[in-house]
Design an enzyme around this catalytic site. Structure first.
Site, mmCIF file in Angstrom:
data_model
loop_
_atom_site.group_PDB
_atom_site.id
_atom_site.type_symbol
_atom_site.label_atom_id
_atom_site.label_comp_id
_atom_site.label_asym_id
_atom_site.label_seq_id
_atom_site.Cartn_x
_atom_site.Cartn_y
_atom_site.Cartn_z
ATOM 1 N N GLU A 174 0.843 -1.199 0.000
ATOM 2 C CA GLU A 174 0.000 0.000 0.000
ATOM 3 C C GLU A 174 0.875 1.246 0.000
ATOM 4 O OE1 GLU A 174 -2.631 1.492 -0.406
ATOM 5 O OE2 GLU A 174 -4.344 0.757 0.716
ATOM 6 N N ASP A 175 0.402 2.275 -0.658
ATOM 7 C CA ASP A 175 1.159 3.524 -0.597
ATOM 8 C C ASP A 175 0.973 4.214 0.751
ATOM 9 O OD1 ASP A 175 -1.502 3.858 -1.388
ATOM 10 O OD2 ASP A 175 -1.118 5.766 -2.363
ATOM 11 N N ASP A 218 -4.203 5.373 6.253
ATOM 12 C CA ASP A 218 -4.732 6.622 6.799
ATOM 13 C C ASP A 218 -5.740 6.232 7.886
ATOM 14 O OD1 ASP A 218 -5.928 9.151 7.042
ATOM 15 O OD2 ASP A 218 -5.818 9.577 4.914
ATOM 16 N N PHE A 235 -1.254 16.618 3.456
ATOM 17 C CA PHE A 235 -1.727 16.059 2.194
ATOM 18 C C PHE A 235 -0.512 15.760 1.320
ATOM 19 C CE2 PHE A 235 -3.929 15.316 -1.659
ATOM 20 C CZ PHE A 235 -5.189 14.897 -1.272
ATOM 21 N N ARG A 269 0.964 12.167 -9.466
ATOM 22 C CA ARG A 269 1.323 10.767 -9.199
ATOM 23 C C ARG A 269 2.716 10.429 -9.721
ATOM 24 N NH1 ARG A 269 -3.057 7.724 -7.289
ATOM 25 N NH2 ARG A 269 -5.084 8.200 -8.206
HETATM 26 C C1 PRP Z 1 -5.769 5.875 -0.852
HETATM 27 C C2 PRP Z 1 -4.546 5.009 -0.631
HETATM 28 C C3 PRP Z 1 -5.080 3.839 0.155
HETATM 29 C C4 PRP Z 1 -6.231 4.435 0.929
HETATM 30 C C5 PRP Z 1 -5.837 4.613 2.345
HETATM 31 O O1 PRP Z 1 -6.450 5.422 -1.968
HETATM 32 O O2 PRP Z 1 -3.972 4.607 -1.845
HETATM 33 O O3 PRP Z 1 -5.511 2.791 -0.689
HETATM 34 O O4 PRP Z 1 -6.534 5.692 0.318
HETATM 35 O O5 PRP Z 1 -6.844 5.261 3.080
HETATM 36 P P1 PRP Z 1 -7.542 4.640 4.362
HETATM 37 O O6 PRP Z 1 -6.490 4.080 5.255
HETATM 38 O O7 PRP Z 1 -8.224 5.850 4.975
HETATM 39 O O8 PRP Z 1 -8.553 3.636 3.917
HETATM 40 P P2 PRP Z 1 -7.469 6.310 -2.833
HETATM 41 O O9 PRP Z 1 -8.866 5.912 -2.494
HETATM 42 O O10 PRP Z 1 -7.138 7.768 -2.657
HETATM 43 O O11 PRP Z 1 -7.202 5.821 -4.291
HETATM 44 P P3 PRP Z 1 -5.892 5.953 -5.224
HETATM 45 O O12 PRP Z 1 -4.830 5.055 -4.626
HETATM 46 O O13 PRP Z 1 -6.337 5.494 -6.550
HETATM 47 O O14 PRP Z 1 -5.467 7.397 -5.198
#
Ligand code: PRP
Length: 173
Positions: free
Chosen positions: A95-96, A99, A148, A161
């Site tokens: 995971e990136d 949160d 952010f 990105r």
């Molecule tokens: C982001 C990120 C994680 C998730 C984490 O994805 O890549 O998958 O949010 O958030 P959380 O811990 O609050 O669940 P996003 O929905 O922004 O999609 P993306 O990766 O396509 O930008």
């Protein structure tokens, strides 16, 4: 442009450390299976697997995205993948960012139902101040404050990105 949080060189060095730590988690002759979460995890996965000094397999999942919103709808679902039989495999979620933890919690539940041999999680960024659920994370690249963050796969309304570094922008209004 975004204010630099971690340079490309700092990220590169940390990714090598993460790959080295990961390697100790599996038997020497095992081929771990890396599952990255789209879209944000694509760049981290690419660098992480290139830093692994053993065979690996890869796959991607897509969860319901926050889209342009900055807050979660509360119940992420898998909308694509995984496309591989995970039974008895050593699986690594890539995971990136974690949160609230809701995405990771939902993904872990889904993957555990496939009865992998083990399930590890490596995240590049951890924002502990935003956590809403407790979820196990085995390896963390960087712990960051509630800012952010964009770049290295992460976006702000799909922008930034492709930046090779991690930066900070003002949150979208
Ligand atoms: C982001 C990120 C994680 C998730 C984490 O994805 O890549 O998958 O949010 O958030 P959380 O811990 O609050 O669940 P996003 O929905 O922004 O999609 P993306 O990766 O396509 O930008």
């Amino acid at each position: 442009m975004p204010r630099t949080l971690y340079t490309a060189e700092q990220i590169r060095a940390r990714v090598v450390e993460l790959a080295t730590s990961l390697a100790t988690r599996f038997p020497a002759d095992d081929t771990p299976h890396f599952v990255a979460v789209l879209n944000g995890g694509f760049m981290f996965l690419a660098d992480l697997v290139r830093a692994m000094t053993r065979p690996v397999t890869i796959d991607f999942v897509r969860m319901t995205s926050y889209g342009s919103a900055t807050t979660t709808s509360g119940s992420p679902r898998i909308v694509h993948g995984p496309g591989t039989d995970l039974r008895d495999r050593h699986v690594v979620i890539v995971e990136d960012i974690v949160d609230t933890g809701l995405t990771l919690q939902a993904l872990r539940r889904h993957l555990l139902a496939a009865r992998p041999g083990s399930l590890s999680t490596v995240v590049l960024l951890d924002k502990p101040g935003r956590r809403r659920v407790t979820v196990p994370v085995d390896l963390v690249g960087f712990r960051i404050p509630d800012e952010f963050v964009v770049g290295y796969g992460l976006d702000c309304d799909e922008a930034h990105r492709n930046l090779p570094y991690l930066g900070v922008v003002a949150p979208p209004s």
